[in-house]
Enzyme design. Sequence first.
Site, PDB file in Angstrom:
ATOM      1  N   ARG A  50      -2.899   3.798   0.563  1.00 30.57           N
ATOM      2  CA  ARG A  50      -1.678   4.519   0.202  1.00 30.57           C
ATOM      3  C   ARG A  50      -1.962   6.016   0.115  1.00 30.57           C
ATOM      4  O   ARG A  50      -3.096   6.426  -0.124  1.00 30.57           O
ATOM      5  CB  ARG A  50      -1.140   4.019  -1.146  1.00 30.57           C
ATOM      6  CG  ARG A  50      -0.850   2.525  -1.197  1.00 30.57           C
ATOM      7  CD  ARG A  50      -0.437   2.108  -2.600  1.00 30.57           C
ATOM      8  NE  ARG A  50      -0.099   0.685  -2.689  1.00 30.57           N
ATOM      9  CZ  ARG A  50      -0.971  -0.269  -3.026  1.00 30.57           C
ATOM     10  NH1 ARG A  50      -2.229   0.056  -3.321  1.00 30.57           N
ATOM     11  NH2 ARG A  50      -0.583  -1.532  -3.077  1.00 30.57           N
ATOM     12  N   LYS A 108      -3.037   0.541  -7.342  1.00 29.53           N
ATOM     13  CA  LYS A 108      -2.028   0.304  -8.372  1.00 29.53           C
ATOM     14  C   LYS A 108      -2.625  -0.515  -9.506  1.00 29.53           C
ATOM     15  O   LYS A 108      -3.433  -1.408  -9.295  1.00 29.53           O
ATOM     16  CB  LYS A 108      -0.829  -0.443  -7.770  1.00 29.53           C
ATOM     17  CG  LYS A 108       0.037   0.415  -6.865  1.00 29.53           C
ATOM     18  CD  LYS A 108       1.271  -0.350  -6.425  1.00 29.53           C
ATOM     19  CE  LYS A 108       2.206   0.532  -5.613  1.00 29.53           C
ATOM     20  NZ  LYS A 108       3.429  -0.204  -5.187  1.00 29.53           N
ATOM     21  N   HIS A 137       2.961   6.098   4.864  1.00 25.73           N
ATOM     22  CA  HIS A 137       3.194   4.660   4.702  1.00 25.73           C
ATOM     23  C   HIS A 137       3.395   3.994   6.055  1.00 25.73           C
ATOM     24  O   HIS A 137       3.077   2.814   6.233  1.00 25.73           O
ATOM     25  CB  HIS A 137       4.396   4.415   3.793  1.00 25.73           C
ATOM     26  CG  HIS A 137       4.248   3.197   2.934  1.00 25.73           C
ATOM     27  ND1 HIS A 137       3.293   3.081   1.943  1.00 25.73           N
ATOM     28  CD2 HIS A 137       4.915   2.014   2.924  1.00 25.73           C
ATOM     29  CE1 HIS A 137       3.387   1.892   1.355  1.00 25.73           C
ATOM     30  NE2 HIS A 137       4.352   1.233   1.943  1.00 25.73           N
ATOM     31  N   ARG A 146       0.098   3.134   7.263  1.00 33.69           N
ATOM     32  CA  ARG A 146      -0.364   1.938   6.546  1.00 33.69           C
ATOM     33  C   ARG A 146       0.224   0.685   7.196  1.00 33.69           C
ATOM     34  O   ARG A 146      -0.479  -0.302   7.440  1.00 33.69           O
ATOM     35  CB  ARG A 146       0.063   2.054   5.082  1.00 33.69           C
ATOM     36  CG  ARG A 146      -0.267   0.858   4.181  1.00 33.69           C
ATOM     37  CD  ARG A 146       0.081   1.250   2.741  1.00 33.69           C
ATOM     38  NE  ARG A 146       0.184   0.133   1.840  1.00 33.69           N
ATOM     39  CZ  ARG A 146      -0.842  -0.410   1.171  1.00 33.69           C
ATOM     40  NH1 ARG A 146      -2.057   0.060   1.382  1.00 33.69           N
ATOM     41  NH2 ARG A 146      -0.653  -1.392   0.324  1.00 33.69           N
ATOM     42  N   HIS A 157      -2.697  -5.511  -1.979  1.00 32.25           N
ATOM     43  CA  HIS A 157      -1.466  -6.173  -2.405  1.00 32.25           C
ATOM     44  C   HIS A 157      -1.781  -7.215  -3.479  1.00 32.25           C
ATOM     45  O   HIS A 157      -2.702  -8.018  -3.321  1.00 32.25           O
ATOM     46  CB  HIS A 157      -0.792  -6.874  -1.228  1.00 32.25           C
ATOM     47  CG  HIS A 157      -0.087  -5.955  -0.297  1.00 32.25           C
ATOM     48  ND1 HIS A 157       0.193  -6.276   1.011  1.00 32.25           N
ATOM     49  CD2 HIS A 157       0.419  -4.705  -0.489  1.00 32.25           C
ATOM     50  CE1 HIS A 157       0.839  -5.272   1.583  1.00 32.25           C
ATOM     51  NE2 HIS A 157       0.984  -4.318   0.699  1.00 32.25           N
ATOM     52  N   TYR A 184       4.118  -8.158   7.575  1.00 36.71           N
ATOM     53  CA  TYR A 184       3.475  -7.678   8.792  1.00 36.71           C
ATOM     54  C   TYR A 184       3.351  -8.777   9.834  1.00 36.71           C
ATOM     55  O   TYR A 184       3.284  -8.489  11.029  1.00 36.71           O
ATOM     56  CB  TYR A 184       2.105  -7.088   8.461  1.00 36.71           C
ATOM     57  CG  TYR A 184       2.208  -5.946   7.482  1.00 36.71           C
ATOM     58  CD1 TYR A 184       2.815  -4.754   7.852  1.00 36.71           C
ATOM     59  CD2 TYR A 184       1.755  -6.060   6.177  1.00 36.71           C
ATOM     60  CE1 TYR A 184       2.951  -3.710   6.952  1.00 36.71           C
ATOM     61  CE2 TYR A 184       1.876  -5.022   5.276  1.00 36.71           C
ATOM     62  CZ  TYR A 184       2.480  -3.854   5.675  1.00 36.71           C
ATOM     63  OH  TYR A 184       2.625  -2.826   4.786  1.00 36.71           O
TER      64      TYR A 184
END
Length: 293
Positions: free
Chosen positions: A144, A168, A239, A242, A265, A274
């Site tokens: 990210r 995150k 993004h 990404r 994730h 994806y």
Amino acid sequence: MDVNDVIGEFESYLRFERDLSPHTVRAYAGDVTSLLEHLGGTIDGLDVSALRGWLATQHDEGKARATLARRTACLRTFTAFCHRRGWLPDDPGLLLGTAKAPRALPAVLDQEQARQALDTSPTGEPKDLRDQAMLELLYATGIRVSELCGLDVDDVDRDRRVVRVLGKGRKERAVPFGAPALQALDRWCVHGRPLLMREGSGPALFLGVRGGRIDAGTVRRVVHARVRQVEGAPDMGPHGLRHSAATHLLEGGADLRSVQELLGHASLSSTQVYTHVSIDRLRRAYNQAHPRA
């Protein structure tokens, strides 16, 4: 309790106990402020009907389904927080349903477009060396933009070609990268970064023109400008790179769990979008090539 005290304690909970990003804290605080204004500045009478009433006003104002889903998640967090604090006798957020937000397929570069965007010759200017290194690393790792901006020099393991990323929820992961990214990083660190360093630069891997840690806005401008140079490529920022990296990994045979780990994730469902991109491309190729498609 005074409504400002309620919001203040909720913000502190999100920031220090949940360790959410400043952006998320601001968004949740804004949602709760709007909710309490709708209720007349009090949490008295906060029940599921009041929550649904506020969400209905948001819907009437034309808010997108994805926005409503996020605000519903905020309400659940807030009511659970109030219940634990003893400010509500029960948790009305448990009774809220969430409209499932549609998941649009992300725009991605095809592999030739990605090659064109990255295969350029930097001029040797520090800014150009930095930009090339950032682009190579973003595409090589799929990290990210916030993770890129937070990198320090010591986060790069040159021997193993791995970068240590703080994602995150402050979850750390190691992400591999290839030889082109390593070469671009070496050029930046040897010939570019020392010329932009200032007294307060610290250990930041990527620096702005004034010597401070690079900011996300600058990275976005760099990516948009480079991708615009590729004919036929969709406009995209970090993004989008990404998304492109994840799609190309899957098209190349990587398994879904590995891609999930690389992207950081928490849920496999976030990675599965994806596969939809790849299947969509496969379907288009089938329709164009098969005589009985």
